[in-house]
Design a protein around this motif. Structure first.
Motif, PDB file in Angstrom:
ATOM      1  N   GLY A  44      61.727  39.613  41.590  1.00 25.22           N
ATOM      2  CA  GLY A  44      61.226  40.776  42.303  1.00 25.22           C
ATOM      3  C   GLY A  44      60.695  42.109  41.886  1.00 25.22           C
ATOM      4  O   GLY A  44      59.257  42.644  42.204  1.00 25.22           O
ATOM      5  N   GLN A  45      60.835  42.164  40.453  1.00 27.50           N
ATOM      6  CA  GLN A  45      60.239  43.324  39.249  1.00 27.50           C
ATOM      7  C   GLN A  45      59.051  42.464  38.955  1.00 27.50           C
ATOM      8  O   GLN A  45      58.496  43.784  38.946  1.00 27.50           O
ATOM      9  CB  GLN A  45      61.644  43.205  38.276  1.00 27.50           C
ATOM     10  CG  GLN A  45      62.647  44.127  39.203  1.00 27.50           C
ATOM     11  CD  GLN A  45      63.833  43.929  37.431  1.00 27.50           C
ATOM     12  OE1 GLN A  45      63.507  44.051  36.340  1.00 27.50           O
ATOM     13  NE2 GLN A  45      65.509  45.142  37.742  1.00 27.50           N
ATOM     14  N   THR A  46      59.156  41.578  39.132  1.00 33.22           N
ATOM     15  CA  THR A  46      57.782  41.040  38.122  1.00 33.22           C
ATOM     16  C   THR A  46      56.616  41.483  39.551  1.00 33.22           C
ATOM     17  O   THR A  46      55.598  41.888  38.935  1.00 33.22           O
ATOM     18  CB  THR A  46      57.834  39.794  37.628  1.00 33.22           C
ATOM     19  OG1 THR A  46      58.337  39.566  36.604  1.00 33.22           O
ATOM     20  CG2 THR A  46      56.623  38.985  37.575  1.00 33.22           C
ATOM     21  N   ASP A  47      57.174  40.770  40.769  1.00 32.75           N
ATOM     22  CA  ASP A  47      56.396  41.303  41.545  1.00 32.75           C
ATOM     23  C   ASP A  47      55.816  42.900  42.057  1.00 32.75           C
ATOM     24  O   ASP A  47      54.364  43.170  41.934  1.00 32.75           O
ATOM     25  CB  ASP A  47      56.601  40.443  43.125  1.00 32.75           C
ATOM     26  CG  ASP A  47      56.125  38.889  43.043  1.00 32.75           C
ATOM     27  OD1 ASP A  47      55.681  38.808  41.943  1.00 32.75           O
ATOM     28  OD2 ASP A  47      56.928  38.138  43.848  1.00 32.75           O
ATOM     29  N   SER A  52      52.280  47.663  41.338  1.00 33.22           N
ATOM     30  CA  SER A  52      51.956  48.895  40.607  1.00 33.22           C
ATOM     31  C   SER A  52      50.974  48.706  39.692  1.00 33.22           C
ATOM     32  O   SER A  52      50.313  50.093  40.057  1.00 33.22           O
ATOM     33  CB  SER A  52      53.562  49.248  39.961  1.00 33.22           C
ATOM     34  OG  SER A  52      53.712  48.050  38.815  1.00 33.22           O
ATOM     35  N   GLU A  53      50.740  47.862  38.836  1.00 32.81           N
ATOM     36  CA  GLU A  53      49.144  47.928  38.109  1.00 32.81           C
ATOM     37  C   GLU A  53      48.357  47.460  38.815  1.00 32.81           C
ATOM     38  O   GLU A  53      47.323  48.304  38.420  1.00 32.81           O
ATOM     39  CB  GLU A  53      49.402  46.398  37.458  1.00 32.81           C
ATOM     40  CG  GLU A  53      48.266  46.560  35.880  1.00 32.81           C
ATOM     41  CD  GLU A  53      48.811  47.711  35.199  1.00 32.81           C
ATOM     42  OE1 GLU A  53      47.944  48.125  34.424  1.00 32.81           O
ATOM     43  OE2 GLU A  53      49.832  48.349  34.729  1.00 32.81           O
ATOM     44  N   PHE A  54      48.423  46.902  39.970  1.00 36.63           N
ATOM     45  CA  PHE A  54      46.899  46.461  40.981  1.00 36.63           C
ATOM     46  C   PHE A  54      46.749  48.129  41.433  1.00 36.63           C
ATOM     47  O   PHE A  54      45.431  48.591  41.427  1.00 36.63           O
ATOM     48  CB  PHE A  54      47.221  45.673  42.272  1.00 36.63           C
ATOM     49  CG  PHE A  54      46.499  44.429  41.250  1.00 36.63           C
ATOM     50  CD1 PHE A  54      46.912  43.978  39.527  1.00 36.63           C
ATOM     51  CD2 PHE A  54      47.285  43.201  42.193  1.00 36.63           C
ATOM     52  CE1 PHE A  54      46.501  42.560  39.467  1.00 36.63           C
ATOM     53  CE2 PHE A  54      47.076  42.262  42.013  1.00 36.63           C
ATOM     54  CZ  PHE A  54      46.874  41.819  40.535  1.00 36.63           C
ATOM     55  N   GLU A 176      53.098  34.507  34.772  1.00 38.12           N
ATOM     56  CA  GLU A 176      53.909  36.130  34.685  1.00 38.12           C
ATOM     57  C   GLU A 176      55.486  34.616  34.483  1.00 38.12           C
ATOM     58  O   GLU A 176      56.352  35.427  34.065  1.00 38.12           O
ATOM     59  CB  GLU A 176      54.036  36.490  36.029  1.00 38.12           C
ATOM     60  CG  GLU A 176      52.498  37.012  35.764  1.00 38.12           C
ATOM     61  CD  GLU A 176      52.816  38.925  34.769  1.00 38.12           C
ATOM     62  OE1 GLU A 176      54.390  38.872  34.770  1.00 38.12           O
ATOM     63  OE2 GLU A 176      52.109  39.028  34.324  1.00 38.12           O
ATOM     64  N   ARG A 177      56.185  33.798  35.587  1.00 41.45           N
ATOM     65  CA  ARG A 177      56.280  33.124  35.555  1.00 41.45           C
ATOM     66  C   ARG A 177      57.397  32.723  35.171  1.00 41.45           C
ATOM     67  O   ARG A 177      58.526  31.707  34.340  1.00 41.45           O
ATOM     68  CB  ARG A 177      56.993  32.054  36.999  1.00 41.45           C
ATOM     69  CG  ARG A 177      56.269  32.742  38.208  1.00 41.45           C
ATOM     70  CD  ARG A 177      56.783  31.712  39.479  1.00 41.45           C
ATOM     71  NE  ARG A 177      56.052  32.480  40.899  1.00 41.45           N
ATOM     72  CZ  ARG A 177      55.669  33.337  41.871  1.00 41.45           C
ATOM     73  NH1 ARG A 177      53.939  32.389  41.247  1.00 41.45           N
ATOM     74  NH2 ARG A 177      55.501  34.022  42.656  1.00 41.45           N
TER      75      ARG A 177
END
Length: 303
Positions: A44-47, A52-54, A176-177
């Motif tokens: 969830g933090q990765t998503d 947020s970067e987008f 990312e995964r």
């Protein structure tokens, strides 16, 4: 007396292994729950980080389009292609991200030296191409033959210009995964080491805990074989799990209780030290009570 040659039931090992396996199963369940919860939180933090970067890139693109200065003309931007060129030059990307500039629905610009070459994936370009000529910001996820992407499309159009443009930001979610899975592999090794160490400690503790039961069982088995000379050794501990006290229990009235602090021995006065000591006379033959008489001093007789 009837005797039986059947061997004594071997229950100590089974009890010990049942306890050890139970503790291992409990630790495995706890570590599994912790690992699953940690993986869910990190995913969830990765998503959230990618989203947020987008959002950051889209905000910077909007500010540059409305308030930025075109270096070529020294005035506001009026051409989508010039705006996209400046944006791609200033964009800082993560190793799993890429930015594509669409002009009139065609992927014509990309960041030089980007690790992720999203422009070379025709399936991705086919999905986001029609969105680049729209009028609103769109984000989504697409799976191609190469990888899974998460994308954001931010269209731009200037008054007085017939050309349209769009900034497309993509992220490789498979990469990312993979980073997340590498982190979880480290956790799994730590959890496995914790499980093995805990099992060894529990096995040693169970062995120490069940030792008196094993000795009692072995002694009972020998006594049942008509060896009545066997004795059960009783060990007392000062506290639960403490060192064994191998001293035998006292035979006096304090049996079963822990002995108190040693008292200093009192020095008794000898009976002959005082002239008025009392001497016990032997009992009379007729069964009368024992009488004590006071010793008399010899009288002084004049010579």
């Amino acid at each position: 007396m009837p005797t039986s040659n059947a061997p004594a039931p071997q229950g100590r090992g089974s009890i010990r292994w049942h306890l050890i396996l139970g503790v291992m199963a409990l630790l495995l369940v706890v570590l599994g729950l912790v690992g699953g919860t940690l993986y869910t939180l990190l995913r969830g933090q990765t998503d959230a980080r990618v989203a947020s970067e987008f959002a950051r890139v889209a905000d910077e693109f909007e500010v540059l389009a409305t308030k930025g200065i075109d270096p070529a003309t020294g005035g506001p931007f009026t051409d989508p292609e010039a705006l996209l060129r400046v944006t791609l030059e200033r964009t800082v990307l993560a190793p799993t991200e890429d930015v594509i500039g669409f002009v009139d629905g065609t992927a014509s610009l990309e960041v030089a030296g980007a690790p992720l070459k999203a422009r070379q994936d025709p399936q991705l370009v086919e999905v986001v191409g029609p969105l680049s000529v729209g009028a609103s910001v769109v984000d989504g996820v697409v799976r191609t033959d190469q990888r899974e992407y998460r994308y954001l499309v931010a269209p731009v159009r200037f008054d007085g210009s017939a050309r349209s443009g769009a900034l497309v930001v993509v992220a490789d979610m498979d990469a990312e995964r993979r980073l997340l899975n590498q982190m979880m592999q480290g956790y799994l090794w730590i959890a496995l080491a914790t499980l093995v160490a805990s099992s060894v400690i529990v096995a040693l503790w169970m062995r120490h805990l069940l030792r008196p039961i094993a000795e009692l069982r072995d002694t009972a088995a020998r006594i049942s074989e008509e060896d009545l000379s066997e004795r059960v050794v009783v060990r007392r501990g000062r506290r639960a799990g403490g060192p064994d006290d191998h001293r035998q229990p006292d035979a006096g009235p304090h049996r079963g209780r822990s002995p108190g602090p040693a008292r200093p021995a009192r020095r008794r006065r000898p009976r002959t030290a005082h002239p008025d000591h009392r001497r016990a006379r032997p009992p009379r033959a007729d069964g009368q009570r024992l009488t004590r008489r006071r010793a008399r001093r010899p009288r002084h007789r004049p010579g």
